[in-house]
Motif scaffolding. Sequence first.
Motif, PDB file in Angstrom:
ATOM      1  N   SER A   1      66.585  40.799  38.606  1.00 17.26           N
ATOM      2  CA  SER A   1      65.818  41.410  37.534  1.00 17.26           C
ATOM      3  C   SER A   1      64.382  41.629  38.000  1.00 17.26           C
ATOM      4  O   SER A   1      63.751  40.716  38.529  1.00 17.26           O
ATOM      5  CB  SER A   1      65.866  40.489  36.311  1.00 17.26           C
ATOM      6  N   VAL A   2      63.893  42.853  37.801  1.00 13.94           N
ATOM      7  CA  VAL A   2      62.555  43.195  38.297  1.00 13.94           C
ATOM      8  C   VAL A   2      61.634  43.707  37.191  1.00 13.94           C
ATOM      9  O   VAL A   2      60.672  44.424  37.442  1.00 13.94           O
ATOM     10  CB  VAL A   2      62.640  44.239  39.450  1.00 13.94           C
ATOM     11  N   GLY A   3      61.933  43.345  35.957  1.00 14.16           N
ATOM     12  CA  GLY A   3      61.084  43.752  34.835  1.00 14.16           C
ATOM     13  C   GLY A   3      61.748  43.350  33.534  1.00 14.16           C
ATOM     14  O   GLY A   3      62.910  42.924  33.517  1.00 14.16           O
ATOM     15  N   ARG A   4      61.023  43.495  32.435  1.00 13.49           N
ATOM     16  CA  ARG A   4      61.547  43.058  31.135  1.00 13.49           C
ATOM     17  C   ARG A   4      62.650  43.966  30.614  1.00 13.49           C
ATOM     18  O   ARG A   4      63.553  43.527  29.912  1.00 13.49           O
ATOM     19  CB  ARG A   4      60.420  43.050  30.098  1.00 13.49           C
TER      20      ARG A   4
ATOM     21  N   LYS B   1      62.609  37.932  37.346  1.00 14.96           N
ATOM     22  CA  LYS B   1      61.142  37.955  37.507  1.00 14.96           C
ATOM     23  C   LYS B   1      60.671  38.051  38.964  1.00 14.96           C
ATOM     24  O   LYS B   1      59.626  37.493  39.316  1.00 14.96           O
ATOM     25  CB  LYS B   1      60.538  36.744  36.805  1.00 14.96           C
TER      26      LYS B   1
ATOM     27  N   ASP C   1      63.729  28.875  30.127  1.00 10.47           N
ATOM     28  CA  ASP C   1      62.831  30.042  30.232  1.00 10.47           C
ATOM     29  C   ASP C   1      63.065  30.834  31.512  1.00 10.47           C
ATOM     30  O   ASP C   1      62.147  31.442  32.058  1.00 10.47           O
ATOM     31  CB  ASP C   1      61.343  29.617  30.158  1.00 10.47           C
ATOM     32  N   GLU C   2      64.299  30.846  31.991  1.00 14.26           N
ATOM     33  CA  GLU C   2      64.604  31.549  33.241  1.00 14.26           C
ATOM     34  C   GLU C   2      64.796  33.049  33.028  1.00 14.26           C
ATOM     35  O   GLU C   2      64.884  33.803  34.002  1.00 14.26           O
ATOM     36  CB  GLU C   2      65.885  30.993  33.880  1.00 14.26           C
ATOM     37  N   GLY C   3      64.905  33.460  31.749  1.00 10.61           N
ATOM     38  CA  GLY C   3      65.207  34.863  31.472  1.00 10.61           C
ATOM     39  C   GLY C   3      66.680  35.044  31.118  1.00 10.61           C
ATOM     40  O   GLY C   3      67.250  36.127  31.297  1.00 10.61           O
ATOM     41  N   LYS C   4      67.280  33.969  30.585  1.00 12.40           N
ATOM     42  CA  LYS C   4      68.702  34.046  30.197  1.00 12.40           C
ATOM     43  C   LYS C   4      68.931  35.104  29.136  1.00 12.40           C
ATOM     44  O   LYS C   4      69.966  35.753  29.109  1.00 12.40           O
ATOM     45  CB  LYS C   4      69.192  32.691  29.665  1.00 12.40           C
ATOM     46  N   GLY C   5      67.925  35.273  28.250  1.00  9.66           N
ATOM     47  CA  GLY C   5      68.060  36.248  27.163  1.00  9.66           C
ATOM     48  C   GLY C   5      68.353  37.629  27.701  1.00  9.66           C
ATOM     49  O   GLY C   5      69.291  38.296  27.262  1.00  9.66           O
TER      50      GLY C   5
ATOM     51  N   ASP D   1      59.551  40.604  40.142  1.00  8.44           N
ATOM     52  CA  ASP D   1      58.342  41.437  40.042  1.00  8.44           C
ATOM     53  C   ASP D   1      57.089  40.583  39.842  1.00  8.44           C
ATOM     54  O   ASP D   1      55.998  40.970  40.259  1.00  8.44           O
ATOM     55  CB  ASP D   1      58.484  42.438  38.889  1.00  8.44           C
TER      56      ASP D   1
HETATM   57  P1  GDP Z   1      65.297  32.273  28.233  1.00  6.33           P
HETATM   58  O1  GDP Z   1      64.599  31.180  27.514  1.00  6.33           O
HETATM   59  O2  GDP Z   1      65.867  31.832  29.549  1.00  6.33           O
HETATM   60  O3  GDP Z   1      66.282  33.004  27.369  1.00  6.33           O
HETATM   61  O4  GDP Z   1      64.184  33.286  28.653  1.00  6.33           O
HETATM   62  P2  GDP Z   1      63.783  34.621  27.897  1.00  6.33           P
HETATM   63  O5  GDP Z   1      64.919  35.508  27.761  1.00  6.33           O
HETATM   64  O6  GDP Z   1      62.991  34.228  26.686  1.00  6.33           O
HETATM   65  O7  GDP Z   1      62.837  35.255  28.993  1.00  6.33           O
HETATM   66  C1  GDP Z   1      61.534  34.868  29.177  1.00  6.33           C
HETATM   67  C2  GDP Z   1      60.640  36.079  29.209  1.00  6.33           C
HETATM   68  O8  GDP Z   1      60.729  36.722  30.486  1.00  6.33           O
HETATM   69  C3  GDP Z   1      60.970  37.149  28.188  1.00  6.33           C
HETATM   70  O9  GDP Z   1      59.779  37.592  27.609  1.00  6.33           O
HETATM   71  C4  GDP Z   1      61.621  38.257  29.010  1.00  6.33           C
HETATM   72  O10 GDP Z   1      61.401  39.520  28.456  1.00  6.33           O
HETATM   73  C5  GDP Z   1      60.922  38.109  30.313  1.00  6.33           C
HETATM   74  N1  GDP Z   1      61.698  38.564  31.483  1.00  6.33           N
HETATM   75  C6  GDP Z   1      63.025  38.369  31.738  1.00  6.33           C
HETATM   76  N2  GDP Z   1      63.346  38.879  32.947  1.00  6.33           N
HETATM   77  C7  GDP Z   1      62.209  39.398  33.468  1.00  6.33           C
HETATM   78  C8  GDP Z   1      61.878  40.039  34.705  1.00  6.33           C
HETATM   79  O11 GDP Z   1      62.712  40.213  35.591  1.00  6.33           O
HETATM   80  N3  GDP Z   1      60.585  40.422  34.878  1.00  6.33           N
HETATM   81  C9  GDP Z   1      59.626  40.217  33.949  1.00  6.33           C
HETATM   82  N4  GDP Z   1      58.397  40.614  34.230  1.00  6.33           N
HETATM   83  N5  GDP Z   1      59.888  39.616  32.769  1.00  6.33           N
HETATM   84  C10 GDP Z   1      61.157  39.203  32.537  1.00  6.33           C
END
Ligand code: GDP
Length: 429
Positions: free
Chosen positions: A414-417, A333, A13-17, A335
Amino acid sequence: MSAIVVVGGQWGDEGKGKITDYLAQRADLIVRYQGGNNAGHTVVVDGAEYKLHLLPSGILHSNKTCIIASGVVIDPFTLAEEIRGLERQGLTTANLVISPLAHLVLPYHLELDSLEESRRGPRALGTTRRGIGPAYQDKTARTGLRVADLFDLDRLAIKLAEAVAEKAAIIRNVYGSDAPEALDIAYLGRRLREIAEVLRPYLADTSAVIDAALREGKRVLFEGAQGTLLDLDFGTYPYVTSSHPTAGGACIGAGVGPTRIDSVLGVVKAYTSRVGDGPFPTELAGKLGQYIRDKGHEYGTTTGRPRRCGWLDLVLVKYAARINGMDYLALTKLDTLAELPEVYLCTGYELDGEEIDDVPLDPADLERCVPRYVKLEGWPALEGVRAYEELPSAARRYIELIEDFVGVEVCMVSVGREREATIIRRELL
Ligand code: GDP
């Protein structure tokens, strides 16, 4: 650089997507190499939302080859549903390639996953109950069914009968339960023969496809699921996944030699989260943890289960950098931590009165570790920030301390979705 592995540097859940989606724009091939449909992300393109669990995120770009390699375990029904879903939305999946060597997750694996989690009660591993663990168990036990088995009806019948007999004995005698549908050989055989026709057009030797692409100088992105601390060997066992979500796992899971990989990018969130049980030294149990959880939307995507949240643990990140041989970090994240008066980075532990600065080998020791923190000044909201120089100086200091401690360059922030809310300090791929 033409071959890059993207891995999670924490507990998933690090934001890999988002990071993968960004890099996929420049990649020719996107490869999933481990895990199953316990991973997944939502990709939003032109206002339309696509939920992907097994399909690599590049599938939305028809000019990119997307590979489900042999290290992935495939629930064929979920995969067929995902393929049909995209086709219903008017997208092609002609760019998908599936390895016949990949193992299948079958309905009895889901039953077993659920039964075992329930049996463990408070010691449950926190699995997604999608049958991934039991499918990898069969793979290792050499009793699993592979995608290729779907196309040899005699072999399928024999292997299915053997597997069902074994699972029925376990489900009935060990768990005292039953699963009439998941154990109905005739029903399973019929459904699998149907599904085989959906999957048939996509089959190829994926290791050879990747090799040919690399020889032609194409750009290949290996997309890891979960995170390093969930690795079967190097994670916080037993609270781990059943595969290797690490850079080495890309070689094994995709059939690619380590000399073909050019770089490894670790995705690290500006704080730490984890799902389910297991050691978590920097966990914030109180109000602050709840604040981060709410602001960062740290709730499971399918289960809605709250994730545990805490400060960024650099000891763990440095460990992940070592295990993966990380060349670069993407920090996400940032932000979410904005607008706090102060923030903390964990740079060491105290274990039984002794100061340590590496992860103890035994997770039971990690459980007893008390974090040592560096306190830093917080930063204001980051809306609209698109360049490194535009970041508040306190946020830059935070990033630079991470780089210094881990010894790895942060090349993306990354500073937002949204896709635009990404600061690129160095283009990879
Ligand atoms: P994964 O399991 O590592 O692939 O994580 P996800 O791609 O599911 O990311 C987790 C959530 O964090 C998703 O809802 C993304 O849209 C959100 N997200 C990713 N990067 C950022 C960021 O820099 N800021 C914010 N606020 N949300 C983010």
